[in-house]
Scaffold this active site. Sequence first.
Site, PDB file in Angstrom:
ATOM      1  N   GLY A   1      34.939  14.591  33.931  1.00 59.87           N
ATOM      2  CA  GLY A   1      33.535  14.243  33.729  1.00 59.87           C
ATOM      3  C   GLY A   1      33.334  13.078  32.790  1.00 59.87           C
ATOM      4  O   GLY A   1      34.268  12.307  32.537  1.00 59.87           O
TER       5      GLY A   1
ATOM      6  N   LEU B   1      31.504  10.594  33.633  1.00 57.48           N
ATOM      7  CA  LEU B   1      31.922   9.654  34.680  1.00 57.48           C
ATOM      8  C   LEU B   1      31.491   8.217  34.391  1.00 57.48           C
ATOM      9  O   LEU B   1      30.448   7.975  33.791  1.00 57.48           O
ATOM     10  CB  LEU B   1      31.346  10.099  36.037  1.00 57.48           C
ATOM     11  CG  LEU B   1      31.764  11.494  36.515  1.00 57.48           C
ATOM     12  CD1 LEU B   1      31.179  11.761  37.902  1.00 57.48           C
ATOM     13  CD2 LEU B   1      33.281  11.670  36.543  1.00 57.48           C
TER      14      LEU B   1
ATOM     15  N   HIS C   1      35.893   6.210  37.645  1.00 51.78           N
ATOM     16  CA  HIS C   1      35.864   7.427  38.463  1.00 51.78           C
ATOM     17  C   HIS C   1      35.208   7.141  39.821  1.00 51.78           C
ATOM     18  O   HIS C   1      35.685   7.596  40.866  1.00 51.78           O
ATOM     19  CB  HIS C   1      35.050   8.525  37.770  1.00 51.78           C
ATOM     20  CG  HIS C   1      35.609   8.995  36.459  1.00 51.78           C
ATOM     21  ND1 HIS C   1      34.961   8.795  35.267  1.00 51.78           N
ATOM     22  CD2 HIS C   1      36.747   9.680  36.162  1.00 51.78           C
ATOM     23  CE1 HIS C   1      35.672   9.327  34.280  1.00 51.78           C
ATOM     24  NE2 HIS C   1      36.761   9.866  34.789  1.00 51.78           N
TER      25      HIS C   1
ATOM     26  N   GLN D   1      45.285  21.093  28.398  1.00 53.92           N
ATOM     27  CA  GLN D   1      45.962  19.811  28.231  1.00 53.92           C
ATOM     28  C   GLN D   1      45.637  19.135  26.904  1.00 53.92           C
ATOM     29  O   GLN D   1      46.101  18.034  26.627  1.00 53.92           O
ATOM     30  CB  GLN D   1      45.664  18.881  29.403  1.00 53.92           C
ATOM     31  CG  GLN D   1      44.255  18.322  29.452  1.00 53.92           C
ATOM     32  CD  GLN D   1      44.021  17.547  30.736  1.00 53.92           C
ATOM     33  OE1 GLN D   1      43.979  18.105  31.822  1.00 53.92           O
ATOM     34  NE2 GLN D   1      43.894  16.240  30.627  1.00 53.92           N
TER      35      GLN D   1
ATOM     36  N   LYS E   1      45.168   3.976  35.519  1.00 54.31           N
ATOM     37  CA  LYS E   1      44.855   4.050  34.082  1.00 54.31           C
ATOM     38  C   LYS E   1      45.747   5.077  33.387  1.00 54.31           C
ATOM     39  O   LYS E   1      46.200   4.874  32.268  1.00 54.31           O
ATOM     40  CB  LYS E   1      43.381   4.421  33.936  1.00 54.31           C
ATOM     41  CG  LYS E   1      42.943   4.873  32.572  1.00 54.31           C
ATOM     42  CD  LYS E   1      42.596   3.700  31.721  1.00 54.31           C
ATOM     43  CE  LYS E   1      42.170   4.013  30.322  1.00 54.31           C
ATOM     44  NZ  LYS E   1      42.075   5.371  29.916  1.00 54.31           N
TER      45      LYS E   1
ATOM     46  N   ARG F   1      36.332   8.115  26.897  1.00 54.46           N
ATOM     47  CA  ARG F   1      36.429   8.098  25.436  1.00 54.46           C
ATOM     48  C   ARG F   1      35.783   6.856  24.810  1.00 54.46           C
ATOM     49  O   ARG F   1      35.568   6.836  23.595  1.00 54.46           O
ATOM     50  CB  ARG F   1      37.893   8.179  25.002  1.00 54.46           C
ATOM     51  CG  ARG F   1      38.548   9.512  25.335  1.00 54.46           C
ATOM     52  CD  ARG F   1      40.017   9.474  24.962  1.00 54.46           C
ATOM     53  NE  ARG F   1      40.744  10.613  25.488  1.00 54.46           N
ATOM     54  CZ  ARG F   1      40.860  11.782  24.870  1.00 54.46           C
ATOM     55  NH1 ARG F   1      40.309  11.967  23.696  1.00 54.46           N
ATOM     56  NH2 ARG F   1      41.555  12.758  25.426  1.00 54.46           N
TER      57      ARG F   1
HETATM   58  P1  AMP Z   1      39.641  11.694  33.497  1.00 52.46           P
HETATM   59  O1  AMP Z   1      38.242  12.142  33.773  1.00 52.46           O
HETATM   60  O2  AMP Z   1      39.773  10.785  32.331  1.00 52.46           O
HETATM   61  O3  AMP Z   1      40.622  12.837  33.518  1.00 52.46           O
HETATM   62  O4  AMP Z   1      40.033  10.786  34.746  1.00 52.46           O
HETATM   63  C1  AMP Z   1      39.930  11.252  36.059  1.00 52.46           C
HETATM   64  C2  AMP Z   1      40.614  10.263  36.968  1.00 52.46           C
HETATM   65  O5  AMP Z   1      39.981   8.997  36.857  1.00 52.46           O
HETATM   66  C3  AMP Z   1      42.098  10.070  36.610  1.00 52.46           C
HETATM   67  O6  AMP Z   1      42.843   9.978  37.808  1.00 52.46           O
HETATM   68  C4  AMP Z   1      42.078   8.754  35.867  1.00 52.46           C
HETATM   69  O7  AMP Z   1      43.289   8.046  35.936  1.00 52.46           O
HETATM   70  C5  AMP Z   1      40.965   8.008  36.606  1.00 52.46           C
HETATM   71  N1  AMP Z   1      40.431   6.935  35.769  1.00 52.46           N
HETATM   72  C6  AMP Z   1      40.035   7.032  34.471  1.00 52.46           C
HETATM   73  N2  AMP Z   1      39.660   5.818  34.015  1.00 52.46           N
HETATM   74  C7  AMP Z   1      39.835   4.948  35.036  1.00 52.46           C
HETATM   75  C8  AMP Z   1      39.645   3.535  35.182  1.00 52.46           C
HETATM   76  N3  AMP Z   1      39.208   2.780  34.188  1.00 52.46           N
HETATM   77  N4  AMP Z   1      39.919   2.980  36.384  1.00 52.46           N
HETATM   78  C9  AMP Z   1      40.390   3.738  37.409  1.00 52.46           C
HETATM   79  N5  AMP Z   1      40.595   5.064  37.323  1.00 52.46           N
HETATM   80  C10 AMP Z   1      40.327   5.655  36.165  1.00 52.46           C
END
Ligand code: AMP
Length: 279
Positions: A31, A33, A37, A61, A149, A187
Amino acid sequence: MKVFTTKKELQQHLLQIKNAKKSIGFVPTMGALHQGHISLIEQAQQGNDVVVCSIFVNPTQFNDPKDLEKYPRTVDADIAMLEQVNCDVLFNPPVSEIYDDNEQWHLEIGPMEQLLEGKSRPGHYQGVTQVVAKLFNIVNPDTAYFGQKDYQQFSIISKMVELLIMPVKLVMCPIKREADGLAMSSRNIHLTTTDRQHALVLSKTLNWVKENFDIAKISQLTHEAELTIGAEEGVELDYFEIADGKTLLPADGHSSIIVALVAAKVGKTRLIDNVILSR
Ligand code: AMP
């Protein structure tokens, strides 16, 4: 968009889709987002009949309880974003829907688990594999989409799929960046205006390494990158590594894919970024 909070209702819905022989693309997220995402959702839409996104801030995690508590949660805004891009299904379960009390999990992933992020965040990838295995079992997607990423996360999940013979195809999607180069991240919300400026040293240094990759030695590039990032005010370098893209051990003459990966604390926020240098 259909929103489900229980496995049972989600699975009942997905059964109809599977019976109609439609393909399912899956994008797991925590989330808060952003366009990174959304780019995964859009790539999933291009390759599938139906796209399922999950939002679940996975407690197993996080090795630091404060980090878990501080993790941004913006579900209403997330739903609005997903609706705007016509995502078909959102799975947004409570923790009790995913975990029993005192559940145990261990997957022998190999040496990669202890490197880079694994070294700084002990147990992190056990939690990641635990939740992704559960989500794959619940959703049973044809294809799942992850971001470059989190390069190490993609490698670890690929290993899990191989070890557990899971019938899912994995796709790695490019990193989405802000106009000035900062990698998008949930973040980033925590960065102050000055942190935000200092954080640019990460993407700038990765770019510099990419530009000089053909003309300088890996050891020189690493040394310069460490100096540059270390000298940036408000930035505390955790690691900068030019690694073999398959093993994530330091790159050598045999590496067919090479990737530069960085992690640093900017103000109070830990950020990661990477760039693929050669294939
Ligand atoms: P997270 O919500 O941070 O766990 O990310 C969910 C998915 O989005 C993971 O597969 C991340 O690698 C991807 N993601 C996060 N940031 C980016 C970004 N800047 N560009 C592409 N994918 C991303």
